[in-house]
Design a protein around this motif. Structure first.
Motif, short mmCIF file in Angstrom:
data_model
loop_
_atom_site.label_atom_id
_atom_site.label_comp_id
_atom_site.label_asym_id
_atom_site.label_seq_id
_atom_site.Cartn_x
_atom_site.Cartn_y
_atom_site.Cartn_z
N VAL A 217 46.87 32.75 48.80
CA VAL A 217 45.74 31.87 48.52
C VAL A 217 44.47 32.57 48.99
O VAL A 217 44.35 32.95 50.15
CB VAL A 217 45.89 30.51 49.24
N LEU A 218 43.55 32.77 48.05
CA LEU A 218 42.22 33.30 48.35
C LEU A 218 41.26 32.13 48.21
O LEU A 218 40.95 31.71 47.09
CB LEU A 218 41.88 34.43 47.37
N ALA A 219 40.83 31.59 49.36
CA ALA A 219 39.93 30.43 49.34
C ALA A 219 38.51 30.92 49.46
O ALA A 219 38.16 31.57 50.46
CB ALA A 219 40.27 29.46 50.47
N SER A 220 37.68 30.62 48.46
CA SER A 220 36.28 31.05 48.54
C SER A 220 35.45 29.91 49.10
O SER A 220 35.65 28.75 48.76
CB SER A 220 35.77 31.49 47.17
N LEU A 221 34.52 30.26 49.99
CA LEU A 221 33.81 29.26 50.79
C LEU A 221 32.30 29.41 50.70
O LEU A 221 31.58 29.16 51.67
CB LEU A 221 34.27 29.37 52.26
N GLY A 222 31.79 29.83 49.53
CA GLY A 222 30.35 29.99 49.37
C GLY A 222 29.79 30.92 50.42
O GLY A 222 30.33 32.00 50.67
#
Ligand SMILES: Nc1ncnc2c1ncn2[C@@H]1O[C@H](COP(=O)(O)OP(=O)(O)O)[C@@H](O)[C@H]1O
Ligand SMILES: O=P(O)(O)OC[C@H]1O[C@](O)(COP(=O)(O)O)[C@@H](O)[C@@H]1O
Length: 312
Positions: A217-222
């Motif tokens: 999982v690659l979670a992008s967080l701004g």
């Protein structure tokens, strides 16, 4: 070769305005038209950096022709599947402080027969692909079961599948055993039913998606960067941007950079963050070229402090 699949592509129109005021006539200081849709953007970013990619897109109507023309002009290798409906046009209003307001159309209905044709094109091309990357919203028409079936058939055929979508489509990718999913903060919150407030919350949510079937999982967080949770553990990274111009397509650039560098470990996360930061510095949904990339500001660390709060 990386195969991207955009079931609901668009022609993106970005207008730069001084301030967004409801009910007023606004004069655009600048405007851009770009080919759009998340998988399309991944292919554009890969191409701009010399990585081979083919984009599968259903296209129809005048906007569909325009999209094909724009992609041909950029040199994107295309598998265009003709459909009866009109390809959508998405609007972005960008303010000088980097705030973007987006209006995305629902998109044309994809009939069962059209979805079957797109699926066949994807399954045929997948045999020669290192990754199959399905991105963006589902257009009206195909059931979530039909989408889940496409994901399962790809995984069953041995494809490395990445899914960047939201809601049920993201969960279908997870359940099918996608090797990678890339939710942003809102998509992650929706997937697990809880709003993350800290890095620890994000890591826990990513672990839940892995337990439900996703490989990584690659979670992008701004502005808070990105978190990678995979079989090797947890990595966190940030890439500060001094003058954000347009965040449209930043997540697509992040995913493209991550895949281009092997989709594993600190080097891949660094590359993804460099591409994401560069996209934020560019207008509209323009994708970065090698000249736009600056890896020196990217910071990646293993096992980040779980109590660190999210800002953006
Ligand atoms: N305001 C920002 N400042 C710095 N980097 C940003 C900013 N917004 C986005 N990014 C970069 O772009 C990546 C993707 O942005 P994000 O908004 O999380 O994804 P999406 O475009 O999919 O919603 C982030 O992980 C980060 O690296
Ligand atoms: O399929 P969706 O979710 O409606 O998103 C489509 C839009 O997303 C984009 O790919 C930009 O993506 P992000 O701003 O979310 O990174 C645009 O090109 C396109 O207009």
């Amino acid at each position: 070769m990386i195969l991207t699949v955009t079931l609901n592509p668009s022609v993106d129109r970005a207008l730069e305005v001084d301030a967004l005021i409801r009910g007023e006539v606004l004069r655009a200081a600048d405007s851009h038209i770009d080919p759009g849709g998340k998988g399309v953007n991944v292919s554009r970013a890969l191409l701009a950096n010399g990585v081979r990619s083919t984009a599968v897109v259903p296209t129809g109507g005048a906007e569909g022709e325009q999209l094909v023309d724009l992609l041909n002009a950029e040199g994107v290798d295309l598998l265009s599947v003709p459909i009866a409906g009109r390809t959508r046009s998405n609007i972005t209003l960008a303010e000088p402080d980097g705030t973007v307001t987006k209006i995305n159309e629902a998109g044309p209905v994809l009939s069962d027969a059209e979805f079957a044709q797109v699926s066949k094109a994807v399954l045929d091309a997948a045999a020669n692909a290192d990754w199959v990357v399905i991105c963006g919203s589902l257009p009206p028409g195909p059931s979530i079961d039909a989408f889940a079936d496409l994901c399962s058939r790809l995984v069953g055929a041995g494809s490395r599948l990445a899914v960047d979508s939201s809601g049920p489509a993201l969960l279908a990718g997870v359940a099918a055993g996608a090797a990678l999913v890339k939710p942003n903060r809102e998509e992650l919150a929706e997937a697990v039913g809880a709003e993350p407030a800290t890095l620890g919350d994000v890591i826990e949510a990513c672990r839940r998606l892995r337990a439900a079937g996703a490989g990584a999982v690659l979670a992008s967080l701004g502005a808070d960067g990105a978190i990678l949770v995979d079989a090797d553990g947890v990595l966190a990274g940030v890439s500060p941007v001094s003058v954000p111009r347009s965040t449209v397509g930043a997540g697509d650039a992040l995913l493209a950079g991550f895949l281009s560098a092997g989709a594993r470990g600190a080097a891949a996360l660094t590359e993804g963050l460099a591409w994401g930061a560069a996209a934020v510095s560019l207008p509209g949904s323009r994708m970065p070229t090698p000249a736009d990339l600056d890896r020196t500001h990217v910071r990646v660390t293993p096992d980040p402090d779980p109590s660190r709060p999210l800002h953006s």
